[in-house]
Design a protein around this motif. Structure first.
Motif, short mmCIF file in Angstrom:
data_model
loop_
_atom_site.label_atom_id
_atom_site.label_comp_id
_atom_site.label_asym_id
_atom_site.label_seq_id
_atom_site.Cartn_x
_atom_site.Cartn_y
_atom_site.Cartn_z
N VAL A 61 0.85 -1.20 0.00
CA VAL A 61 0.00 0.00 0.00
C VAL A 61 0.88 1.25 0.00
CG1 VAL A 61 -1.61 1.35 1.45
CG2 VAL A 61 -2.03 -1.10 1.05
N ASP A 62 1.91 1.23 0.81
CA ASP A 62 2.78 2.41 0.87
C ASP A 62 3.53 2.61 -0.44
OD1 ASP A 62 3.91 4.64 2.11
OD2 ASP A 62 5.70 3.52 2.65
N ASP A 63 3.99 1.52 -1.05
CA ASP A 63 4.81 1.63 -2.27
C ASP A 63 3.96 1.90 -3.52
OD1 ASP A 63 7.04 1.09 -0.75
OD2 ASP A 63 7.10 -1.04 -1.25
N ALA A 64 2.75 1.37 -3.55
CA ALA A 64 1.98 1.37 -4.81
C ALA A 64 1.10 2.60 -4.98
CB ALA A 64 1.11 0.10 -4.88
N PHE A 65 0.88 3.35 -3.90
CA PHE A 65 -0.07 4.47 -3.99
C PHE A 65 0.62 5.79 -3.64
CE2 PHE A 65 -2.63 0.72 -3.28
CZ PHE A 65 -3.62 0.86 -4.23
N PRO A 66 0.12 6.88 -4.25
CA PRO A 66 0.65 8.18 -3.84
C PRO A 66 0.16 8.51 -2.43
CG PRO A 66 -1.16 8.44 -5.41
CD PRO A 66 -0.92 6.95 -5.28
N GLY A 67 0.67 9.59 -1.89
CA GLY A 67 0.26 9.96 -0.53
C GLY A 67 1.49 9.97 0.35
N PRO A 68 1.31 10.35 1.61
CA PRO A 68 2.47 10.47 2.50
C PRO A 68 3.18 9.12 2.69
CG PRO A 68 0.39 10.75 3.70
CD PRO A 68 0.04 10.69 2.26
N ALA A 69 4.51 9.16 2.63
CA ALA A 69 5.28 7.92 2.81
C ALA A 69 5.13 7.40 4.23
CB ALA A 69 6.75 8.20 2.52
N LEU A 70 4.93 6.10 4.36
CA LEU A 70 4.77 5.48 5.68
C LEU A 70 6.00 4.68 6.09
CD1 LEU A 70 1.04 4.33 5.31
CD2 LEU A 70 1.91 6.35 6.50
N GLN A 71 7.06 4.75 5.24
CA GLN A 71 8.32 4.09 5.58
C GLN A 71 9.43 5.12 5.41
OE1 GLN A 71 8.39 -0.16 3.79
NE2 GLN A 71 7.12 1.06 2.40
N PRO A 72 10.25 5.30 6.45
CA PRO A 72 11.32 6.31 6.33
C PRO A 72 12.31 5.93 5.24
CG PRO A 72 11.17 5.42 8.58
CD PRO A 72 10.26 4.61 7.74
N ARG A 73 12.86 6.92 4.55
CA ARG A 73 13.91 6.68 3.56
C ARG A 73 15.24 6.43 4.27
NH1 ARG A 73 12.99 7.70 -1.71
NH2 ARG A 73 11.09 8.82 -2.22
N ASP A 74 15.44 7.18 5.36
CA ASP A 74 16.69 7.07 6.10
C ASP A 74 16.85 5.64 6.65
OD1 ASP A 74 18.86 7.90 7.89
OD2 ASP A 74 17.37 7.54 9.44
N PRO A 75 18.00 4.99 6.36
CA PRO A 75 18.15 3.59 6.75
C PRO A 75 18.06 3.34 8.25
CG PRO A 75 20.08 4.35 5.47
CD PRO A 75 19.14 5.51 5.59
N VAL A 76 18.50 4.30 9.04
CA VAL A 76 18.46 4.10 10.50
C VAL A 76 17.01 4.09 10.98
CG1 VAL A 76 19.08 5.10 12.74
CG2 VAL A 76 20.75 5.06 10.86
N HIS A 77 16.23 5.08 10.53
CA HIS A 77 14.83 5.14 10.96
C HIS A 77 14.04 3.97 10.37
CE1 HIS A 77 15.57 9.58 11.86
NE2 HIS A 77 15.37 8.97 13.01
N ARG A 78 14.40 3.56 9.17
CA ARG A 78 13.70 2.42 8.54
C ARG A 78 13.99 1.13 9.33
NH1 ARG A 78 11.81 2.76 3.17
NH2 ARG A 78 11.24 0.77 2.28
N ALA A 79 15.24 0.97 9.72
CA ALA A 79 15.59 -0.20 10.53
C ALA A 79 14.87 -0.15 11.87
CB ALA A 79 17.10 -0.25 10.73
N ARG A 80 14.79 1.02 12.45
CA ARG A 80 14.07 1.18 13.74
C ARG A 80 12.58 0.81 13.55
NH1 ARG A 80 16.06 1.21 18.29
NH2 ARG A 80 17.47 2.95 17.96
N MET A 81 12.01 1.25 12.45
CA MET A 81 10.61 0.90 12.16
C MET A 81 10.45 -0.62 12.06
SD MET A 81 8.36 1.59 8.74
CE MET A 81 9.14 0.22 7.89
N ASN A 82 11.33 -1.25 11.31
CA ASN A 82 11.22 -2.70 11.12
C ASN A 82 11.45 -3.45 12.42
OD1 ASN A 82 10.49 -2.76 8.39
ND2 ASN A 82 12.60 -2.41 7.75
N GLN A 83 12.39 -2.98 13.20
CA GLN A 83 12.64 -3.62 14.51
C GLN A 83 11.40 -3.50 15.39
OE1 GLN A 83 16.47 -3.26 16.94
NE2 GLN A 83 15.14 -1.83 17.98
N THR A 84 10.81 -2.32 15.41
CA THR A 84 9.64 -2.12 16.27
C THR A 84 8.47 -2.99 15.82
OG1 THR A 84 10.36 0.14 16.69
CG2 THR A 84 8.07 -0.36 17.21
N ILE A 85 8.26 -3.10 14.52
CA ILE A 85 7.18 -3.96 14.02
C ILE A 85 7.42 -5.40 14.45
CG2 ILE A 85 6.17 -4.96 11.92
CD1 ILE A 85 6.53 -2.20 10.59
#
Ligand SMILES: N[C@@H](CCC(=O)N[C@@H](CS)C(=O)NCC(=O)O)C(=O)O
Length: 210
Positions: free
Chosen positions: A74-98
């Protein structure tokens, strides 16, 4: 083509997928699939999800299951606000938290505390509930310790926040969950921030406080 989300409004994981769709502003339909219906889910549902869980998503010819795949799609296929950080550190933090939410919070808080308390009107095995609550409390404590930004993975809302909301919502329908959150000032502020979002109000569970 409008995506169709299959699943029940009471489901933690269906709500996470709905939150992603709503936050992205994606017009979609939802087909109610009661996975816990007495006579089981509709027989053809297993064609959508071979492991018999909810949610599943249909978008045009593409059929998808597993929340982690659905929300990222959903985040990748549709326009609208990004729900995954581009920055690798924040993205890793997001994935760890999930991963933490999936593996260490969902079962103890939602099933071990909320479902145990609600199914038998409170007449449940107190030792089991206390053990589950201790696991959930530890998990919230870890998230609290790492929470130094407005959202779980930085300064903007991400999929991690959308996973956490439905789990917390069920937890907070119990005394144990409310006591745990009260011990976590950062997480309490985060919860108030999340509750103010229209997506969270729109997807509220039956029985959840406004
Ligand atoms: N790994 C799956 C888990 C989904 C899941 O467990 N959904 C619950 C409802 S919240 C379910 O379908 N439970 C049915 C069952 O346990 O038989 C995902 O991320 O989509």
């Amino acid at each position: 083509m409008k995506p169709i989300l299959y699943g029940a409004a009471y489901s933690v994981y269906v709500r996470a997928a709905r939150l992603a769709l709503i936050e992205k502003g994606v017009d979609h339909d939802r087909v109610e699939v009661d996975i816990f219906a007495a006579d089981g889910p509709p027989p053809d549902y297993l064609a959508r999800h071979p492991f018999g869980r909810i949610p599943a998503l249909q978008h045009g010819a593409m059929s998808l299951y597993e929340t982690s795949a659905i929300v990222r799609y959903v985040d990748d296929a549709f326009p609208g606000p990004a729900l995954q950080p581009r920055d690798p550190v924040h993205r890793a933090r997001m994935n760890q938290t999930i991963s933490v939410l999936d593996n260490y919070l969902y079962r103890p808080l939602v099933w071990g505390v909320y479902v145990a308390r609600s199914e038998k009107g409170g007449a449940c095995d107190e030792a089991l509930v206390a053990a589950a609550a201790a696991k959930a409390r530890h998990c919230l404590g870890v998230i609290e310790r790492d929470l130094d930004r407005p959202f779980l993975a930085g300064d903007a809302i991400t999929l991690a926040d959308l996973y956490a909301v439905p789990m917390l919502a069920y937890g907070l329908m119990t005394g144990e969950g409310r006591a745990m959150l009260a011990e976590c000032p950062q997480l309490s502020a985060w919860w108030r921030r999340m509750k103010a979002r229209p997506s969270v109000a729109e997807s509220r569970f039956a029985g959840e406080a406004a």
